[in-house]
Scaffold this active site. Structure first.
Site, PDB file in Angstrom:
ATOM      1  N   GLU A 167       0.808  -1.215   0.000  1.00  0.00           N
ATOM      2  CA  GLU A 167       0.000   0.000   0.000  1.00  0.00           C
ATOM      3  C   GLU A 167       0.849   1.277   0.000  1.00  0.00           C
ATOM      4  O   GLU A 167       0.777   2.092   0.924  1.00  0.00           O
ATOM      5  CB  GLU A 167      -0.950   0.006   1.203  1.00  0.00           C
ATOM      6  CG  GLU A 167      -1.916  -1.159   1.226  1.00  0.00           C
ATOM      7  CD  GLU A 167      -2.960  -1.100   2.324  1.00  0.00           C
ATOM      8  OE1 GLU A 167      -3.906  -1.887   2.282  1.00  0.00           O
ATOM      9  OE2 GLU A 167      -2.820  -0.239   3.229  1.00  0.00           O
ATOM     10  N   GLU A 366      -5.107  -8.776   0.682  1.00  0.00           N
ATOM     11  CA  GLU A 366      -5.771  -8.449   1.955  1.00  0.00           C
ATOM     12  C   GLU A 366      -7.258  -8.234   1.683  1.00  0.00           C
ATOM     13  O   GLU A 366      -7.635  -7.649   0.679  1.00  0.00           O
ATOM     14  CB  GLU A 366      -5.230  -7.164   2.601  1.00  0.00           C
ATOM     15  CG  GLU A 366      -3.869  -7.269   3.198  1.00  0.00           C
ATOM     16  CD  GLU A 366      -3.408  -5.945   3.823  1.00  0.00           C
ATOM     17  OE1 GLU A 366      -4.272  -5.140   4.252  1.00  0.00           O
ATOM     18  OE2 GLU A 366      -2.189  -5.722   3.879  1.00  0.00           O
TER      19      GLU A 366
END
Length: 465
Positions: A167, A366
């Site tokens: 991220e 995720e």
């Protein structure tokens, strides 16, 4: 009843990070990251005053934890190496205690039939480098590549799935736009430079990996938040959603996969004189060192409408100058995290990868549901009955299955997370794990109902519903 069957080779497991699980122990040789420093400086900013030293104790318990991974149906598992554990000052000497720990951790996973997916950077800048500007500073890019090379050299004989960043938009948003990560600045020009240096560092690490003749795959993990316009028939709403997508998704997705930035984003940044400092040859490095594999973190969509508010978040430019967030009536919510639950978003983003990004090999790296106060759901046997988490996983997997059926090159699903872990300033406020962690009882682990269900589901390579 419908049956949802996945390929025999599908990656089933969970994801976490080093700083959120390992903890800090006397004699471990770890240097301070920005999180260790910030907690010492302002512990009141962290939920219940719980800092990173109490992060699940995996540094001591990893062998027992890996047995619990087997009990919950894992064939793969992602974590990260902590830069500040391996190289305490960010550059220079390697910490031999860290080498011992990571070697043993990796070996134990493999010995138990669980493939290690290893990420190199998960928001945890060594403080010694942050003091020199962190990702603002070009020297940090060089330090990162040297760190990556050391990781490949030490562990690459066994680790065959590497990721450069998790991220990468989050340190940009948190540290330089919206003040939820250190260094808590609001400066879009710096944010753009930080984002650029992260993307460049990723490409250079990929270049180094290939130069070393490593025989695995290397990619990046991005959090994709599909941007939906309030009204698809309103050109201004559609434009606003497209710009939000440029800032928060394509700013990393395009250079990682296509090797270039979206021209519309470049022009937008040029108009406000916010293009990053670039050195000769950088463009070629990014172009020639794209990823083998993409990890996709998906939690929630982004609902967007044309700019209506006049409120300014900062004196200078901000992404929010181009759009407003739209509070869509009737949306399904996780009330604890304050996030919308929109299962179809996972399908939409996978179809986008198929149609616009060469159907790159990818996996859901995720997806998860954080719930506060899970002790309310403990039964007589001491097990948390988290049926809401099972329903959440099923709802998303149905759409992953549909994407597979429609030709998307999606290879796995990792839940966030294996066991309840420390979560930045939120500490243990919202629990995400298949396995509960009792901080009041020396971190005692107990498999939740969802963990038992996941074992059954992965053993069957699917489920009926």
């Amino acid at each position: 009843m419908m049956k949802y069957t996945f390929p025999e080779t599908f990656w089933w497991g969970s994801a976490t990070s080093g700083p959120q699980t390992e903890g800090v122990f006397e004699g471990d040789g770890k240097g301070d990251s920005i999180w260790d420093y910030w907690y010492k400086k302002e512990p009141e900013r962290f939920f219940n005053g719980v800092g990173p030293e109490k992060a699940s104790y995996v540094y001591k318990t990893y062998k027992e934890d890996i047995q619990l991974m087997k009990e919950t149906g894992h064939n793969s598992y992602r974590t990260s190496i902590q830069w500040s554990r391996l190289i305490p000052e960010g550059t220079g000497e390697v910490n031999p205690e860290a080498v011992k720990f990571y070697n043993s951790y990796i070996d134990e996973l493999i010995a138990n039939g669980i493939e290690p997916f290893i990420n190199l950077y998960h928001f945890d800048m060594p403080m010694a480098l942050q003091e020199k500007g962190g990702w603002e500073n070009r020297e940090t890019v060089e330090a990162y590549v040297a760190y990556a090379e050391k990781c490949f050299e030490l562990f690459g004989d066994r680790v065959k799935k590497w990721f450069t960043h998790n991220e990468p938009i989050v340190p940009v948003e948190g540290g330089y736009l919206y003040q939820f990560h250190y260094p808590l600045e609001v400066n879009m020009k710096k944010a753009v430079q930080v984002a650029y240096h992260e993307a460049l560092a990723s490409a250079l690490a990929i270049q180094k990996y290939r130069e070393m003749g490593q025989d695995g795959e290397i990619g990046i993990i991005v959090n994709l938040t599909p941007s939906y316009p309030r009204d698809e028939n309103n050109p201004e709403d559609v434009k606003a959603a497209r710009i939000a997508d440029l800032f928060f998704n394509r700013s990393f997705l395009d250079p990682a996969i296509k090797g270039e930035y979206p021209q519309e984003l470049v022009e937008l940044l040029r108009e406000i004189d916010h293009l990053p400092d670039v050195q000769p040859g950088d463009k070629d490095i990014i172009k020639e060192n794209t990823v083998d594999l993409l990890g996709v973190n998906y939690y929630q969509p982004r609902r967007i409408k044309a700019k209506e508010s006049t409120e300014k978040l900062a004196e200078g430019p901000m992404p929010d100058d181009y759009f407003d967030n739209y509070d869509m009536p009737g949306k399904k919510m996780n009330p604890y995290r304050g996030w919308e639950i929109y299962e179809k978003g996972i399908y939409d983003l996978l179809i986008n990868l198929r149609d616009n990004y060469s159907n790159i090999p990818c996996f859901i790296s995720e997806n998860g549901m954080g719930v506060e106060g899970e002790e309310r759901y403990i039964n007589e046997e001491g097990v948390i009955e988290d049926d809401y988490r099972i329903d959440f996983i099923k709802g998303h997997l149905k759409y992953v299955h549909q994407a597979l059926e429609e030709g998307v090159n999606v290879k796995g699903y990792h839940m966030w997370t294996c066991m309840d872990n420390w979560s930045w300033t939120n500490a243990y406020k919202n629990r995400y794990g298949f396995i509960s962690v009792d901080l009041e009882n020396e971190g005692k682990r107990t498999i939740k109902k969802s963990g038992r269900w996941f074992k059954e589901m992965t053993a069957a390579n699917g489920f009926e519903d």
